[in-house]
Design a protein around this motif. Structure first.
Motif, PDB file in Angstrom:
ATOM      1  N   ILE A  87      -5.597   4.486   0.183  1.00 26.84           N
ATOM      2  CA  ILE A  87      -6.010   5.453   1.200  1.00 26.84           C
ATOM      3  C   ILE A  87      -4.995   5.372   2.337  1.00 26.84           C
ATOM      4  N   TYR A  88      -4.435   6.519   2.691  1.00 25.99           N
ATOM      5  CA  TYR A  88      -3.439   6.581   3.762  1.00 25.99           C
ATOM      6  C   TYR A  88      -3.912   7.550   4.833  1.00 25.99           C
ATOM      7  N   LEU A  89      -3.517   7.274   6.066  1.00 26.79           N
ATOM      8  CA  LEU A  89      -3.725   8.252   7.130  1.00 26.79           C
ATOM      9  C   LEU A  89      -2.704   9.361   6.971  1.00 26.79           C
ATOM     10  N   PHE A  90      -3.110  10.605   7.165  1.00 24.91           N
ATOM     11  CA  PHE A  90      -2.210  11.748   7.062  1.00 24.91           C
ATOM     12  C   PHE A  90      -1.312  11.768   8.285  1.00 24.91           C
ATOM     13  N   GLN A  91      -0.008  11.871   8.051  1.00 27.04           N
ATOM     14  CA  GLN A  91       0.948  11.875   9.150  1.00 27.04           C
ATOM     15  C   GLN A  91       1.161  13.290   9.654  1.00 27.04           C
ATOM     16  N   ASP A  92       0.824  13.546  10.896  1.00 26.73           N
ATOM     17  CA  ASP A  92       1.096  14.829  11.528  1.00 26.73           C
ATOM     18  C   ASP A  92       2.405  14.710  12.284  1.00 26.73           C
ATOM     19  N   TYR A  93       3.405  15.436  11.818  1.00 27.70           N
ATOM     20  CA  TYR A  93       4.704  15.381  12.459  1.00 27.70           C
ATOM     21  C   TYR A  93       4.794  16.474  13.512  1.00 27.70           C
TER      22      TYR A  93
END
Length: 108
Positions: A87-93
């Motif tokens: 499970i990963y946090l979604f990266q908002d660029y």
């Protein structure tokens, strides 16, 4: 058993966050983690809708480019924790602008 307990703890930590689930079938599921129990997790998964053909939905930008806003609907998906590898946090660029602060600046 230890793997499921680890995934359950991560789900509690990332509750109501935009996450990515990696499953045993090498699929990536993106969505908002709603809640979980000891065996499964509930995700709100986005689904893109087709935009109408009308030109009223198009937004003109500079240099004659057009931008069509994306329309989505969300569906609730129940995922068993046994099939989740990570499970990963979604990266908002986002673009970070540099601000220049001048010393002893006095606006007039």
């Amino acid at each position: 058993m230890d793997h499921i307990r680890n995934m359950e703890e991560k789900c509690k930590k990332y509750r109501l966050c935009h996450v990515v689930f990696q499953t045993a079938e090498s699929a990536l599921l993106e969505g908002v983690l709603l809640d979980n129990d000891s065996n499964s997790a509930n995700l709100l998964v986005p689904e893109d809708l087709t935009a109408p053909e009308s030109s009223s939905f198009e937004v003109r930008q500079s240099h004659a480019e057009t931008f069509i806003p994306r329309q989505r609907k969300y569906k609730k998906v129940n995922i068993p924790l046994q099939s989740v590898l990570a499970i990963y946090l979604f990266q908002d660029y986002y673009h970070s602008y540099q601000y220049v602060y001048q010393r002893n600046y006095h606006p007039q």
